[in-house]
Design a protein around this motif. Structure first.
Motif, PDB file in Angstrom:
ATOM      1  N   LEU A 572      35.540  51.315  34.507  1.00 10.18           N
ATOM      2  CA  LEU A 572      35.392  50.259  33.504  1.00 10.18           C
ATOM      3  C   LEU A 572      34.082  49.505  33.694  1.00 10.18           C
ATOM      4  O   LEU A 572      33.384  49.175  32.714  1.00 10.18           O
ATOM      5  CB  LEU A 572      36.577  49.288  33.600  1.00 10.18           C
ATOM      6  N   TRP A 573      33.749  49.232  34.937  1.00 18.21           N
ATOM      7  CA  TRP A 573      32.485  48.534  35.209  1.00 18.21           C
ATOM      8  C   TRP A 573      31.298  49.381  34.767  1.00 18.21           C
ATOM      9  O   TRP A 573      30.343  48.870  34.165  1.00 18.21           O
ATOM     10  CB  TRP A 573      32.399  48.202  36.693  1.00 18.21           C
ATOM     11  N   GLN A 574      31.363  50.661  35.055  1.00 12.02           N
ATOM     12  CA  GLN A 574      30.260  51.555  34.702  1.00 12.02           C
ATOM     13  C   GLN A 574      30.096  51.693  33.190  1.00 12.02           C
ATOM     14  O   GLN A 574      29.000  51.990  32.710  1.00 12.02           O
ATOM     15  CB  GLN A 574      30.481  52.926  35.333  1.00 12.02           C
ATOM     16  N   GLN A 580      37.366  43.402  32.119  1.00 13.79           N
ATOM     17  CA  GLN A 580      38.518  44.222  32.450  1.00 13.79           C
ATOM     18  C   GLN A 580      38.389  44.806  33.855  1.00 13.79           C
ATOM     19  O   GLN A 580      39.376  44.903  34.594  1.00 13.79           O
ATOM     20  CB  GLN A 580      38.676  45.357  31.430  1.00 13.79           C
ATOM     21  N   ALA A 581      37.160  45.178  34.246  1.00 15.74           N
ATOM     22  CA  ALA A 581      36.941  45.729  35.589  1.00 15.74           C
ATOM     23  C   ALA A 581      37.286  44.706  36.662  1.00 15.74           C
ATOM     24  O   ALA A 581      37.927  45.028  37.678  1.00 15.74           O
ATOM     25  CB  ALA A 581      35.495  46.188  35.730  1.00 15.74           C
ATOM     26  N   LEU A 582      36.861  43.449  36.452  1.00  9.92           N
ATOM     27  CA  LEU A 582      37.156  42.405  37.436  1.00  9.92           C
ATOM     28  C   LEU A 582      38.655  42.118  37.508  1.00  9.92           C
ATOM     29  O   LEU A 582      39.199  41.881  38.596  1.00  9.92           O
ATOM     30  CB  LEU A 582      36.386  41.129  37.088  1.00  9.92           C
ATOM     31  N   THR A 587      43.512  42.692  40.954  1.00  9.72           N
ATOM     32  CA  THR A 587      44.860  43.227  41.171  1.00  9.72           C
ATOM     33  C   THR A 587      44.884  44.152  42.383  1.00  9.72           C
ATOM     34  O   THR A 587      45.811  44.114  43.200  1.00  9.72           O
ATOM     35  CB  THR A 587      45.336  43.987  39.919  1.00  9.72           C
ATOM     36  N   VAL A 588      43.857  44.985  42.510  1.00  5.49           N
ATOM     37  CA  VAL A 588      43.765  45.883  43.661  1.00  5.49           C
ATOM     38  C   VAL A 588      43.635  45.085  44.954  1.00  5.49           C
ATOM     39  O   VAL A 588      44.291  45.398  45.965  1.00  5.49           O
ATOM     40  CB  VAL A 588      42.571  46.845  43.506  1.00  5.49           C
ATOM     41  N   LEU A 589      42.805  44.049  44.935  1.00  2.00           N
ATOM     42  CA  LEU A 589      42.604  43.237  46.138  1.00  2.00           C
ATOM     43  C   LEU A 589      43.912  42.589  46.573  1.00  2.00           C
ATOM     44  O   LEU A 589      44.274  42.621  47.761  1.00  2.00           O
ATOM     45  CB  LEU A 589      41.547  42.168  45.871  1.00  2.00           C
TER      46      LEU A 589
END
Length: 662
Positions: A572-574, A580-582, A587-589
């Motif tokens: 998403l960042w790329q 949305q990427a953040l 959530t992952v963190l």
């Protein structure tokens, strides 16, 4: 004129003398009464609990510090109060009802069962506006205090360790009945240990005839040292306090109140002996046991091992007195709080192996973290001695512990020891040996040492092919790891082809939704890199993520699911979808902190990525905050990447306040 009425002067004078005498007598009596009441008031106040700054007997609600009533102090943790929050016991409601009804309640519980805290909290809930009469066990003033309790219309009498008041001239059955039977506005709450209650109740004992009827008159409520299932569930809801969270880890061996109540006393006693005094050798035996636990050794500890280890510490303290070894063992295993000691024998006889009270380990870790950054780890020579006597499984635990502290040479040595020990005891082809080699290869890959990682991984693949065949699930898992490592050594095409082949076999043999298949598919997609159009990759990753969340063996917090979500965040960042990427990265963190822990390498990588993206998206303040958190964690671990983190932090601080600040 008086004479005319028949009243003589002498009679008048005599009457005056009599009246004057009566007045003097009444004045003297009143003075003595006032002095008596004043003396009684002083005796009561001198012999009872008075809250700091108070001028008289307090109301129950005014006693907001349970330690004033004998509740044990707990160790202080950052951001906590002096005591952990109360965990209501199963008997709490019963105690509240009995006290509210004006009963004589006897709470029976072992030492460190939490009886005082339970009684205190029940009293606060039941009769907060009552006067609290909590006498010290001094018999010369007890009678005056009991008389005060009988006269007070709304009072609760607190008798901690009731046996102290069951002495000649002390509490009687008549006192109890006078206090609680005349009105429901008075109550008594007392505590006693089961063994002492048995002595009071035993027929023919010195207590039974005089005090047996008294304890039988009480409403006895029993409190167990171990928490029930429901009590433990209530404790789980209070794990925001680190002391409760720590104690819950050891409820198989200790009661919750027992663990928290004994910890501070045992730790303080041990640390004092480490610094000075006649028990230096005993304290160093405990230190050796603590360091074994910090290394990750979980089995009971043989005395010979601790005797060998403690000599390394003796050389550092030549000026301290070193008592004989027998005296050191006696001191370190002596019961100090209830049945607890610094070292706890696990067996019969003087040579039985020992365990160490767990809080000594966690408190030592916290002490080292606060004193030094990064914290001081276990001595290298102690690590080597412990490693030499470990099994293969234990050596792997020591290896990861060394890695966590940034001691990579020691970690490599421990992983190699695990492999060698397994080969020596089980043989080259044994599954335990292959698992030890696999873990070693993974660690080498994690630390960037790809060439030896590939050699070991290839050895495992060959062994599994011979033993299980090319299509067995364990062989396919080994081939998957080898493909990942080969990609890192520049063999991208070969690695991708191998990964594709493994994926085809896993899909056919295990199914598309099997965790191994999903993991290999993720790896294959990662190796493909930019070969897939970005919008196609995003759609596919969303689909893969949902499949893992819904999978019964994975779920939202499984490491494999979090890895897929992180890959989605990167994609998403790329593609320019920074918000949305953040969101996905956060959530992952959160998930990795919960599942893997704050200090796990994957958790730190996620935090680093989020900090970088925050800065690049224009939020320099949040980026600096995230890099500050990351730096503190890396300093704790002596992470070699902390220099890069410092540079990043300086960059974003400069963006906030100008170049001069950084």
């Amino acid at each position: 004129m008086l004479q005319a009425t028949g009243v003589t002067t002498a009679w008048v004078l005599a009457l005056g003398v009599v009246l004057a005498g009566l007045a003097a007598a009444f004045t003297s009596m009143a003075q003595r009464s006032l002095e008596s009441r004043s003396s009684s008031r002083v005796a009561v106040q001198d012999g009872c609990l008075i809250v700091p700054g108070g001028k008289g007997l307090p109301r129950v609600s005014e006693v907001d510090d349970p330690t004033l009533l004998g509740v044990r102090h707990a160790w202080r943790a950052p951001g906590t109060t002096s005591l952990p929050p109360y965990v209501p016991r199963d008997v709490h409601g019963e105690l509240v009802s009995l006290l509210h009804a004006g009963m004589f309640v006897l709470l029976v519980g072992d030492h460190l069962s939490g009886a005082r805290r339970t009684a205190y909290e029940a009293m606060r809930a039941a009769v907060p506006d009552h006067t609290l009469i909590a006498p010290h066990p001094a018999v010369d003033k007890l009678r005056v205090i009991l008389d005060r309790a009988k006269k007070n219309s709304r009072a609760v009498l607190w008798l901690d360790q009731l046996d102290q008041y069951l002495v000649p001239g002390g509490l009687t059955l008549s006192d109890v009945r006078h206090i609680v039977s005349a009105s429901r506005q008075r109550a008594i709450i007392a505590t006693i240990r089961p063994d002492l209650l048995s002595q009071v109740e035993a027929a023919g004992s010195a207590y039974s005839s005089e005090f047996g009827p008294l304890v039988h008159d009480a409403r006895q409520v029993w409190l167990t040292r171990r928490f029930s299932t429901h009590e433990l569930e209530r404790a789980q809801s209070r794990t925001g306090d680190p002391r409760i969270k720590e104690a819950l880890q050891f409820t198989a061996d200790y009661g919750l109140a027992e663990y928290i109540g004994a910890s501070l006393t045992l730790y303080t006693h041990w640390r004092s002996a480490l610094e000075a005094g006649p028990h230096a050798r005993g304290a160093l035996l405990v230190r050796a046991a603590v360091d074994c636990r910090r290394l990750g050794l979980t089995r009971v500890l043989g005395r010979e091992l601790l005797q060998d280890l403690h000599t390394a510490y003796l050389a550092d303290q030549p000026r301290l007195q070193h008592e004989p070894l027998a005296a050191a063992w006696e001191w370190s295993t002596q019961r100090r709080v209830g049945t607890l000691s610094l070292l706890l024998p696990r067996g019969e006889g003087g040579g039985a192996p020992v365990d160490v009270f767990p809080h000594l380990v966690t408190a030592t870790q916290q002490h080292e973290e606060q004193r030094e950054s990064p914290p001081r780890w276990v001595r290298d020579d102690v690590f080597a001695q412990v490693l030499a006597c470990t099994t293969g499984d234990e050596a792997q635990t020591l290896a990861w512990s060394a890695h966590t502290y940034g001691r990579r040479p020691l970690a490599r040595r421990a992983y190699q020891h695990a492999v060698d020990a397994s080969i020596r005891h089980h043989g080259l082809a044994d599954e335990r040996t292959l698992l030890a080699q696999t873990d070693f290869a993974r660690w080498l890959h994690l630390t960037g040492d790809f060439a030896p990682a590939e050699d070991i991984a290839r050895t495992v693949v060959q062994a599994r092919r011979r033993q299980w065949g090319a299509e067995h699930p364990t062989t396919l898992a080994a081939r998957h790891l080898l493909a990942v490592i080969m990609f890192e050594t520049g063999q991208q095409d070969t690695a991708l082809a191998e990964c594709e082949a493994v994926l085809v076999l896993q899909s056919r043999l295990l199914g598309d939704d099997h965790p191994d298949t999903l993991h290999t598919r993720f790896t294959r997609d990662a190796l493909r890199g930019e070969q897939e159009p970005p919008h196609v990759a995003v759609a596919r990753l969303h689909s893969d993520l949902q499949a893992r969340i819904n999978h019964p063996e994975l779920g939202e917090h499984h490491p494999a699911t979090l890895t897929t979500r992180f890959t989605l965040a990167v994609t998403l960042w790329q593609t320019g979808q920074s918000r949305q990427a953040l969101d996905e990265c956060r959530t992952v963190l959160q998930g990795r902190r919960h599942t893997l822990g704050t200090h796990h390498p994957h958790t730190l990588d996620t935090l680093n990525t989020m900090a970088t993206w925050l800065g690049q998206s224009g939020d320099a303040t949040q980026a600096a905050a995230a890099f500050t958190e990351l730096l503190a964690l890396q300093e704790h671990l002596n992470d070699p990447r902390l220099h890069d983190t410092r540079a990043s932090l300086a960059h974003w601080l400069a963006q906030i306040t100008g170049p001069g600040t950084a």
